[in-house]
Design a protein around this motif. Structure first.
Motif, PDB file in Angstrom:
ATOM      1  N   THR A 547      -5.169   4.938   6.711  1.00  0.00           N
ATOM      2  CA  THR A 547      -4.825   4.092   7.553  1.00  0.00           C
ATOM      3  C   THR A 547      -5.897   3.077   8.119  1.00  0.00           C
ATOM      4  N   HIS A 548      -6.931   2.874   7.123  1.00  0.00           N
ATOM      5  CA  HIS A 548      -7.942   2.133   7.681  1.00  0.00           C
ATOM      6  C   HIS A 548      -7.664   0.652   8.195  1.00  0.00           C
ATOM      7  N   GLU A 550      -4.627  -0.717   9.140  1.00  0.00           N
ATOM      8  CA  GLU A 550      -3.890  -0.532  10.192  1.00  0.00           C
ATOM      9  C   GLU A 550      -4.654  -0.423  11.415  1.00  0.00           C
ATOM     10  N   ARG A 551      -5.510   0.403  11.469  1.00  0.00           N
ATOM     11  CA  ARG A 551      -6.339   0.767  12.585  1.00  0.00           C
ATOM     12  C   ARG A 551      -7.296  -0.522  13.074  1.00  0.00           C
ATOM     13  N   CYS A 629      -2.663  -4.743   1.958  1.00  0.00           N
ATOM     14  CA  CYS A 629      -2.823  -3.419   2.963  1.00  0.00           C
ATOM     15  C   CYS A 629      -1.846  -3.276   3.854  1.00  0.00           C
ATOM     16  N   LYS A 633       3.383  -2.586   6.589  1.00  0.00           N
ATOM     17  CA  LYS A 633       3.059  -1.586   7.738  1.00  0.00           C
ATOM     18  C   LYS A 633       3.647  -2.203   8.814  1.00  0.00           C
TER      19      LYS A 633
END
Length: 671
Positions: A547-548, A550-551, A629, A633
Motif C-alpha cells: 500500500t505504499h 496509498e500511504r 497505482c 484505490k
C-alpha cells in the motif's frame, strides 16, 4: 519501616503487575523504592493502603487481610522463618510471645523492623490472649494506629495454617477506646476459633465420625505392653485423685500421665517437683539476681537485687514506693498492680526517673530495665525479674557501667557484644543498600537517556538499519522493485528568504516540518530528508508494503491541509506548497560514517523531484506510474495532460484531488 512498604510494593507488583504499582505510587505521591531499615512516616503506608483500595476497587479490610497474609510469607522469605517457628508449640503460645518477639527485635536490631509492622520505639501494638473453656480464644489487640486491625487476622491465620496446620476464623467481638492505657489506644477483641486441617489422604482415609477417635485410642492402647499398663495404673493409685479425677475413663487415665512406649518416647504430660523449703538464702538470691525487685499491691518495695540498689540507692530503703523511682515505658499502662496483671505475659520495660537519681546519674541517659512480671499469690507480691536494657557498648559506656555489673549468667552480656558486631554489619548492609538504590536510580536515568538517544537515532535512520550499525555490522544496500517517492517545496521560498530575517524563516520551516513529521507517523511513511524548504518521504522503503502509493497519497493530501496552518512571514497569508509523486524502483543504503544517512538512488528519485518542480501551487502532481497505482484505490484524480519535463521530454501527468472514502480528520489523524 522501609521493610513494610517494600512488602506492600512486592504484593502489588506480584499480584496486580508493575503498571498497577506505578499508578498506585503516583497517586499516593511516594517514591518507587524503600530502604529496608529506613524509618518512613506512617502517612506513606496509610496513603498506599488507601489508594490501593480505590484503584483495585476492594474494601480496606480485604486489602489489609491480604496484606497480612502476604506479609507473613514475606517475613519468612526474608529470613525470619526459624525465628517465628520457635515462638511457641501451639497457636496460643505463639500469640502469647509476640510481645516478647517485638521487644527482642527492637533490642537486637536497634529499632530496625518487627513482625507486626510497628517497632517498640513507635508504640508497638500489644497482644493479650485468653483461653476459653470451649477451646476458642479471645485475642486482645492494642494499637494507637486505628483502622489497621484487619492485618492481624491475615498474619495470625497464615501462621496458624503454616506452623500448626490449623484453620482459624477471627471475628471482631468488641472494639473500644482503651482509656486505661496512657493516652487513647484502639482496643480490638477478636474471637479466634480453630479447626484441624487434614491432608487430602487423611480426609479420604478417615471420616469425621467419633469412631475414628475411638479406634485410634484402642490402637495406641494395644501398642503398650501389659507391663507398662500395670505400672501406669499403680502410679495413678500412688498419686491419688488430685492428679487424675476418679470419673475419668480408663483411656483418659492412662493418657493423663507420663507413659513410655516400647520405643522409649514420651507420650504424654509432665509434672514438676518442688522442694518442701527453698534452699537458697536471701543474700545469695539478691547477689545471684542483681536486677530483680519484689513489690506488693501498694507498689511498696519488699526486696531488690544488689546491682539495682547500687544504681538506685533509694531502693535500699525498704517500703518505698516503686513508682516514685521508675516509670513503665512498655507496655504503656498505668503503674498499678491491676494493669500489670492484665499484661502479665508482656515484657515490661522500666525507666529510672531522673529527679530521683543520684547527682552523678542526672547527666547520663536514664537506665532502662527489661524483664518479666511473676505474681506470687501466696505472698500477694509481684516479682520483677529483669536485666539492663542495653544494646551496645556505647550505651554501656554512656551510663558508666561495665560488663561486670551484669550477672555472669545474664545473656545481656553476650547480647551487647554480639549486637556490637551486628550493628557494624547492619551499617555495612545499609550502605550497600543505599549504593544499590543509587545504582538503581542511575540505571533508570541511563535507560531513559538511552531511549532518548535511540529515538534520535531512529529519527535519522530506519530502526533495523540503526540496530545493525549499533552492533557494528555493515549495512548492505538494498534494491526495492517498487516504491512511491514524494517531494515538496514552498512556493516563492527564495523571495520569502530575501525579505525576512533568518529567525523568521527558521520558525516558519519548523512550524511546517513539525506538522509534516506528525503526518509521517499517522500514515506510516519514511521521512528521508529535508534540504532547505524541500521535504522528501518514501512509501515501501525500508519495509516493503503493497500500500505504499496509498500511504504517500494520503500523506500528500494531509500536507496540503497542514500547510494552510503555516503563515507566510511576508504576506501573513498561509504558505503554498508544491507536491510531486512518482512510483518506481530504487536502490537504498547507508552513506557515510561521520553522519551516516539512509539515501535513495535511481531515476525514480529524479522523476519524483521533476514532478515537484513542474507542479502547480497547492496541487499534488502525479506521474503516470503513480496514477496507475492509485487508479482503483478510491482516489479522485484529474488528467493534466502531456508536459515537457526537463531531462525527460514529454510526460503524461495527473493531479490528485482527494480521497473518496477518508474524511479530513482521518487524513490528518485527528480523533
Amino acid at each position: 519501616y522501609g521493610f513494610i512498604n517494600t512488602c506492600l510494593k512486592s504484593l502489588v507488583v506480584e499480584k496486580y503487575g508493575e503498571e498497577t504499582w506505578e499508578k498506585l505510587r503516583l497517586q499516593a505521591g511516594v517514591q518507587d523504592s524503600f530502604l529496608t531499615f529506613e524509618v518512613y512516616e506512617d502517612e506513606i503506608t496509610m496513603q498506599l493502603v488507601d489508594k490501593a483500595c480505590k484503584i483495585l476497587g476492594v474494601p480496606a479490610d480485604v486489602v489489609l487481610r491480604e496484606f497480612g497474609e502476604y506479609f507473613f510469607e514475606f517475613c519468612k522469605r526474608s529470613g525470619y522463618d526459624h525465628m517465628l517457628r520457635t515462638l511457641g508449640g501451639n497457636l496460643y503460645e505463639f500469640i502469647e510471645n509476640l510481645d516478647a518477639l517485638h521487644s527482642y527485635l527492637s533490642l537486637s536490631y536497634q529499632a530496625t523492623l518487627v513482625l507486626f509492622v510497628f517497632p517498640q520505639e513507635m508504640n508497638a501494638p500489644s497482644f493479650r490472649v485468653e483461653k476459653n473453656e470451649d477451646g476458642s480464644m479471645h485475642l486482645h489487640y492494642y494499637s494507637d494506629r486505628r483502622g489497621l486491625c484487619h492485618i492481624v487476622p491475615g498474619i495470625i491465620g497464615a501462621a496458624a495454617l503454616d506452623f500448626f496446620n490449623i484453620e482459624i476464623s477471627m471475628e471482631i467481638v468488641n472494639q473500644t477506646e482503651e482509656e486505661e492505657r496512657t493516652g487513647k489506644k484502639e482496643h480490638i477483641v477478636f474471637l479466634v476459633t480453630q479447626n484441624p486441617v487434614f491432608s487430602y489422604k487423611e480426609r479420604n482415609k478417615f471420616s469425621s465420625s467419633p469412631q475414628y477417635l475411638a479406634d485410634s485410642e484402642k490402637q495406641i492402647e494395644n501398642q503398650l505392653n501389659k507391663e507398662d499398663l500395670e505400672k501406669a495404673k499403680n502410679t495413678i493409685r500412688d498419686r491419688g485423685s488430685s492428679v487424675c479425677p476418679v470419673k475419668k475413663s480408663h483411656w483418659k487415665t492412662i493418657r493423663g500421665i507420663i507413659t513410655l512406649g516400647k520405643a522409649g518416647k514420651l507420650l504424654r504430660g509432665f509434672e514438676p517437683v518442688y522442694p518442701k523449703s527453698l534452699w537458697i538464702d536471701t543474700k545469695t538470691f539478691c547477689n545471684g539476681l542483681p536486677f530483680h525487685m519484689v513489690f506488693d499491691k501498694e507498689l511498696k518495695v519488699k526486696q531488690a537485687g544488689v546491682s539495682i540498689q547500687k544504681i538506685v540507692p533509694g531502693l535500699q530503703t525498704m517500703g518505698i514506693c516503686l513508682d516514685h523511682y521508675f516509670s513503665i515505658i512498655h507496655p504503656e499502662v498505668p503503674f498499678t498492680i491491676s494493669s500489670i496483671q492484665k499484661f502479665i505475659n508482656s515484657q515490661f520495660v522500666f525507666q529510672t526517673r531522673r529527679e530521683m537519681m543520684p547527682e552523678s546519674w542526672k547527666q547520663r541517659p536514664m537506665l532502662e530495665l527489661r524483664g518479666q512480671m511473676i505474681w506470687m499469690e501466696s505472698l500477694q507480691c509481684m516479682l520483677y525479674l529483669c536485666s539492663p536494657l542495653l544494646r551496645t557498648l556505647h550505651e554501656l559506656e554512656e551510663r558508666q557501667m561495665h560488663i561486670a555489673d551484669i550477672a555472669p549468667h545474664d545473656v545481656t552480656r553476650d547480647l551487647i557484644l554480639l549486637n556490637q558486631q551486628r550493628l557494624a554489619e547492619m551499617e555495612l548492609s545499609n550502605q550497600l543498600e543505599r549504593k544499590k538504590e543509587e545504582l538503581r536510580i542511575l540505571s533508570k536515568h541511563l535507560e531513559e537517556e538511552k531511549k532518548k538517544t535511540e529515538a534520535l537515532l531512529y529519527a535519522m535512520l530506519p530502526q533495523h538499519v540503526a540496530n545493525q550499525l549499533k552492533e557494528g555490522k555493515r549495512v548492505e544496500a538494498g534494491e526495492f522493485k517498487e516504491c512511491t517517492i514524494l517531494f515538496s517545496d514552498v512556493v516563492t521560498f527564495t523571495n520569502i528568504c530575501a525579505q525576512c530575517e533568518p529567525i523568521q524563516i527558521v520558525l516558519m520551516l519548523n512550524s511546517m516540518y513539525l506538522r509534516f513529521d506528525r503526518l509521517t507517523t499517522v500514515h506510516d511513511v519514511y521521512k528521508v530528508e529535508t534540504i532547505g524548504d524541500a521535504y522528501m518521504v518514501v512509501g515501501g522503503v525500508p519495509v516493503p508494503v503493497p500500500t505504499h502509493a496509498e500511504r504517500v497519497a494520503n500523506f500528500a493530501l494531509g500536507m496540503i491541509i497542514a500547510a494552510k496552518g503555516v503563515q507566510n512571514p511576508v504576506s501573513g497569508n498561509p504558505i503554498q506548497i508544491r507536491v510531486g509523486i512518482h512510483t518506481g524502483p530504487v536502490l537504498a543504503g547507508v552513506v557515510g560514517e561521520k553522519m551516516p544517512r539512509y539515501c535513495l538512488f535511481g531515476d525514480t528519485v529524479n522523476i519524483a523531484s521533476r514532478m515537484e518542480s513542474h507542479g502547480v501551487p497547492s496541487k499534488i502532481h502525479l506521474s503516470s506510474s503513480a496514477y496507475q497505482c492509485l487508479k482503483y484505490k478510491n482516489f479522485e484524480m484529474t488528467e493534466r495532460g502531456e508536459i515537457e519535463v526537463k531531462g525527460k521530454g514529454k510526460m503524461h501527468t495527473y493531479f490528485l484531488i482527494r480521497n473518496k472514502t477518508a474524511t479530513e480528520n482521518e487524513i490528518m489523524g485527528r480523533p
